[in-house]
Design a protein around this motif. Structure first.
Motif, PDB file in Angstrom:
ATOM      1  N   ILE A  22      11.541  32.336   4.659  1.00 57.53           N
ATOM      2  CA  ILE A  22      11.277  32.459   3.227  1.00 57.53           C
ATOM      3  C   ILE A  22      11.108  33.946   2.931  1.00 57.53           C
ATOM      4  CG2 ILE A  22       9.709  31.881   1.332  1.00 57.53           C
ATOM      5  CD1 ILE A  22       8.867  29.442   3.139  1.00 57.53           C
ATOM      6  N   ASN A  72      12.736  28.186   9.549  1.00 55.52           N
ATOM      7  CA  ASN A  72      12.914  28.415   8.117  1.00 55.52           C
ATOM      8  C   ASN A  72      12.445  29.824   7.823  1.00 55.52           C
ATOM      9  OD1 ASN A  72      13.980  25.962   7.297  1.00 55.52           O
ATOM     10  ND2 ASN A  72      11.983  25.051   6.937  1.00 55.52           N
ATOM     11  N   LEU A 118      15.362  31.195   0.655  1.00 57.49           N
ATOM     12  CA  LEU A 118      15.075  30.244   1.728  1.00 57.49           C
ATOM     13  C   LEU A 118      16.332  30.088   2.564  1.00 57.49           C
ATOM     14  CD1 LEU A 118      13.388  28.094   3.221  1.00 57.49           C
ATOM     15  CD2 LEU A 118      14.153  26.449   1.478  1.00 57.49           C
TER      16      LEU A 118
END
Length: 132
Positions: free
Chosen positions: A124, A122, A54
């Motif tokens: 991931i 973000n 992450l």
């Protein structure tokens, strides 16, 4: 939350193995101009706990980042702030806050920040399971 409040919250909790605040993750500028905060994992101990990655990523106004995901790894982006143009293979589309984009392994991409603020997302990452 102030630093002292974060420190107080960090009192070891039985059974809790991971708690981190983004302010404790220093930004790292990458070669392509992206700035990333590696939220999970950051060190060998954290790497041994999960196969997920992450990062919080920022791309400054007017900047462009080209990339290709690592072979055998999926990448998911969640746009948090800013707006831009995304090229995913031969397809081009606008991205805005709230968009979630799945970038298949080995798929080339380009992200251009078209807004007047940093484009923040973000990221991931997770390995693709090997069917055997």
């Amino acid at each position: 939350m102030t630093k002292s409040a974060r420190q107080k919250r960090r009192t070891p909790i039985q059974g809790a193995y991971y708690l981190k605040h983004r302010a404790d993750c220093p930004p790292v500028t990458q070669a392509d101009g992206l700035t990333a905060r590696y939220l999970l994992p950051q060190n060998r101990v954290e790497q041994s706990m999960t196969t997920l990655g992450l990062q919080e990523v920022e791309l400054q106004p007017g900047k462009q980042a080209d990339g290709r995901t690592a072979e055998g790894e999926l990448m998911v982006w969640q746009i948090l702030q800013g707006a831009g143009l995304m090229n995913l293979g031969e397809t081009q589309f606008a991205v805005v806050p709230g968009d979630v984009i799945l970038i298949p392994a080995t798929q080339p991409y380009r992200l251009t920040n078209k807004s007047e603020v940093a484009l923040r997302l973000n990221q991931i990452t997770t390995p693709i399971p090997n069917p055997s």
